[in-house]
Design a protein around this motif. Structure first.
Motif, short mmCIF file in Angstrom:
data_model
loop_
_atom_site.label_atom_id
_atom_site.label_comp_id
_atom_site.label_asym_id
_atom_site.label_seq_id
_atom_site.Cartn_x
_atom_site.Cartn_y
_atom_site.Cartn_z
N ALA A 1 26.41 -58.85 50.94
CA ALA A 1 27.19 -59.80 51.49
C ALA A 1 26.81 -61.19 52.11
N ALA A 2 27.39 -62.37 52.03
CA ALA A 2 26.75 -63.65 52.37
C ALA A 2 26.35 -63.40 53.84
N PRO A 3 25.28 -64.05 54.59
CA PRO A 3 25.13 -64.06 55.87
C PRO A 3 26.20 -64.58 56.57
N LEU A 4 26.46 -63.74 57.72
CA LEU A 4 27.59 -64.16 58.74
C LEU A 4 27.45 -65.53 59.21
N SER A 5 26.27 -66.05 59.54
CA SER A 5 26.00 -67.28 59.92
C SER A 5 26.50 -68.40 59.02
N SER A 6 26.66 -68.11 57.81
CA SER A 6 27.19 -69.17 56.87
C SER A 6 28.41 -69.33 56.94
N LEU A 7 29.25 -68.12 57.52
CA LEU A 7 30.66 -68.51 57.51
C LEU A 7 31.11 -69.69 58.44
N ALA A 8 30.49 -69.88 59.57
CA ALA A 8 30.75 -70.74 60.51
C ALA A 8 30.59 -72.17 59.90
N THR A 9 29.50 -72.18 58.96
CA THR A 9 29.21 -73.67 58.62
C THR A 9 30.01 -74.06 57.15
N ASN A 10 30.73 -72.96 56.59
CA ASN A 10 31.64 -73.33 55.45
C ASN A 10 32.89 -73.43 55.72
N ALA A 11 33.14 -74.66 56.08
CA ALA A 11 34.60 -74.99 56.53
C ALA A 11 35.66 -74.71 55.69
N LYS A 12 35.46 -74.51 54.50
CA LYS A 12 36.58 -74.20 53.50
C LYS A 12 36.77 -72.66 53.31
N ALA A 13 35.96 -71.80 53.81
CA ALA A 13 36.10 -70.58 53.78
C ALA A 13 37.45 -69.89 53.92
N GLU A 14 38.15 -69.47 53.05
CA GLU A 14 39.39 -68.75 53.51
C GLU A 14 39.49 -67.22 53.20
N GLU A 15 39.44 -67.04 51.76
CA GLU A 15 39.66 -65.67 51.24
C GLU A 15 38.35 -65.31 50.59
N ARG A 16 38.03 -64.17 50.72
CA ARG A 16 36.81 -63.49 50.01
C ARG A 16 37.06 -62.18 49.28
N LEU A 17 36.80 -61.85 47.96
CA LEU A 17 37.20 -60.86 47.20
C LEU A 17 36.08 -59.73 47.32
N LEU A 18 36.29 -58.63 47.83
CA LEU A 18 35.29 -57.50 47.91
C LEU A 18 35.51 -56.82 46.44
N SER A 19 34.46 -57.00 45.65
CA SER A 19 34.46 -56.50 44.07
C SER A 19 33.66 -54.98 44.38
N TYR A 20 33.90 -54.31 43.24
CA TYR A 20 33.17 -53.01 43.36
C TYR A 20 32.81 -52.65 42.14
N GLU A 21 31.37 -52.16 41.77
CA GLU A 21 31.15 -51.73 40.55
C GLU A 21 30.03 -50.73 40.95
N ARG A 22 30.64 -49.37 40.69
CA ARG A 22 30.01 -48.15 41.03
C ARG A 22 29.41 -47.59 39.73
N LYS A 23 28.15 -47.19 39.69
CA LYS A 23 27.58 -46.73 38.47
C LYS A 23 27.75 -45.24 38.42
N THR A 24 28.34 -44.49 37.72
CA THR A 24 28.48 -43.13 37.77
C THR A 24 27.84 -42.38 36.61
N SER A 25 27.44 -41.18 36.78
CA SER A 25 26.74 -40.50 35.67
C SER A 25 27.16 -39.24 35.61
N ALA A 26 27.08 -38.66 34.59
CA ALA A 26 27.85 -37.28 34.32
C ALA A 26 26.34 -36.37 34.17
N ASN A 27 25.29 -36.70 34.69
CA ASN A 27 24.16 -35.75 34.90
C ASN A 27 24.45 -34.66 35.88
N ASP A 28 23.83 -33.41 35.65
CA ASP A 28 24.15 -32.32 36.24
C ASP A 28 25.54 -32.05 36.53
N LYS A 29 26.26 -31.20 35.69
CA LYS A 29 27.71 -30.64 35.63
C LYS A 29 27.80 -29.98 36.70
N ILE A 30 28.80 -30.30 37.40
CA ILE A 30 29.33 -29.45 38.73
C ILE A 30 30.66 -28.80 38.19
#
Length: 466
Positions: free
Chosen positions: A25-54
């Protein structure tokens, strides 16, 4: 931060990888200096593996059992090995969905005896959670137990001890604690984005018959098709009642009401975000407002909890609310209120709003100043303006920020994936037995407070009633 007066604000997208959400995540201190910041998207990329069958067994194949299993089968390498349920119609349903060759049983111990099952989901009535968890751990199974982890506070201690002794993974099913939105709220709070936390308002309202647990009861429901005598072994002897079997959340003999179903979600989320071990005083009240269908636990309930000053956080107050006939149409929100703003968490999305006090103290307006003599008013006005500059008298502004999870993100799948990852990598889970108990105990204490009309005292460190 200056307000953006332009008609169209620019949106900045912040992409955060799931494996390192806090570090990326961007450092929170930068939020105060970024006057245009309004909306941020939390993207998600989990790597999954089929190793070890359960190989997985499901105990309790009702509504949540279906949802949990459907999510589990999306995780690579997870295979269904058996299903247990007391209602014969659900056994039939299991074979229709997963094949006639699937192992099914009405006796959960038969499922635990199978050597080809590595882990179990416990999605039963609340009164069975602790007993089945203990039996599963004794048989060497990893356990994912739906919330609340226990039906009675006294059951928590042996479950925690057994989980520790077994060396197996135990995760409690309050899925929101695995949400990237909750992780972001935790990060923002710790960084001081809203100043010092002093209150949390947590609400989980609904407005529907299904939301109020009036689930459809099958036409063939009777003492034989539900194996009623087995069902009540974990509670008390009573005559067959289809509502207590299929609407069990609404009855204190077998379920834990809105406290165990929904307060516990709000508690686990609050504890995760604040790092809290729990409250020291608990009070709850409720009423039967609309769903007067024989239930003996209320459909409108509120709780107030006081959290002590601790090394994890400063003292704050938590209010809990569940309304099953809410004119809002339903809402789920955790609102963290600090000295400089609020973080409002809605599912996996959150909004940060700021309100900053000026450096100078208040003077004039709705004040006693105007009640003094004119000469006194003039003298004090002159002194005030000499001491405080115009800038010090202004309220500072800081842009609101909206964080949104990518469309399709699923915290339930995330929570279940975390469980299987922990099994494969022998690593801690987000919601282990101790965490689960620290959320369940205050929730269950709300029922005790409601029924006794007394404040319940709790020691969050020793996890005991005082």
């Amino acid at each position: 931060m200056k307000n953006d007066s332009s008609s169209s604000r620019r949106k900045f997208l912040q992409h955060i990888g799931a494996t390192s959400i806090l570090a990326a995540a961007a450092p929170l201190s930068s939020l105060a200096t970024n006057a245009k910041a309004e909306e941020r998207l939390l993207s998600y990329e989990r790597k999954t593996s089929a190793n070890d069958k359960i190989r997985l067994g499901v105990i309790g194949y009702g509504v949540q059992g279906h949802f949990d299993l459907n999510a589990a089968l999306k995780v690579p390498g997870v295979e269904l090995a058996g299903i247990c349920d007391l209602y014969t119609g659900r056994i039939e349903n299991a074979k229709e969905l997963h094949g006639k060759g699937l192992f099914t049983t009405i006796n959960y111990k038969e499922l635990l005896d199978r050597k080809d099952i590595d882990a179990v989901f416990i999605c039963t009535t609340d009164c069975w959670h602790a007993r089945i968890t203990l039996d599963a751990l004794a048989k060497g199974k990893h356990v994912y137990c739906e919330k609340p982890m226990v039906y009675q506070i006294s059951e928590g201690y042996p479950v925690i001890a057994a989980a520790k002794k077994s060396g197996k993974v135990v995760q409690v099913g309050s899925q929101r604690v695995s949400s990237i939105g909750y992780a972001k709220a935790k990060e923002l709070l710790a960084a001081g984005e809203i100043g010092k936390l002093n209150m949390v308002n947590a609400v989980y309202d609904r407005q529907s018959s299904i939301g109020a647990w009036q689930y459809t009861i099958p036409k063939d429901a009777n003492a034989l098709t539900t194996n009623w005598d087995t069902f009540i072994e974990a509670t008390e002897k009573m005559a067959f009642d289809a509502k207590k079997f299929f609407w069990w959340r609404a009855f204190k003999e077998v379920g834990t009401g809105v406290a165990g179903d929904l307060f516990v979600h709000l508690l686990s989320g609050t504890h995760f975000i604040t790092n809290s071990k729990g409250p020291e005083s608990i009070y709850s009240t409720g009423q039967f407002s609309y769903w007067k269908d024989g239930r003996n636990l209320p459909d409108v309930m509120s709780g107030v909890m006081q959290y002590p000053d601790s090394k994890e956080h400063e003292a704050f107050q938590l209010t809990l609310q569940v309304n099953f006939i809410s004119g809002t149409g339903g809402q789920e929100v955790i609102r963290l209120i600090g000295s400089e703003g609020i973080i409002e968490v809605n599912g996996s999305n959150l909004t940060v709003k700021h309100s900053l006090m000026p450096q100078a103290p208040g003077f004039g307006g709705y004040d006693s100043l105007f009640t003094f003599s004119k000469s006194m008013q003039a003298e004090m006005q002159k002194e005030y303006e000499a001491k405080w500059t115009a800038e010090q008298r202004k309220r500072k502004t800081k842009e609101d920020i909206i964080f949104k999870a990518l469309e399709g993100y699923n915290d339930h799948l995330d929570h279940i994936t975390n469980f299987f990852d922990a099994i494969r990598a022998n690593k801690p889970v987000v919601e282990d037995a101790q965490f689960g108990f620290r959320a369940a105990a205050p929730a269950l204490a709300c029922n005790e407070s409601y029924l006794s009309k007394k404040i319940v005292r709790w020691d969050p460190e020793s996890m005991k009633l005082t």
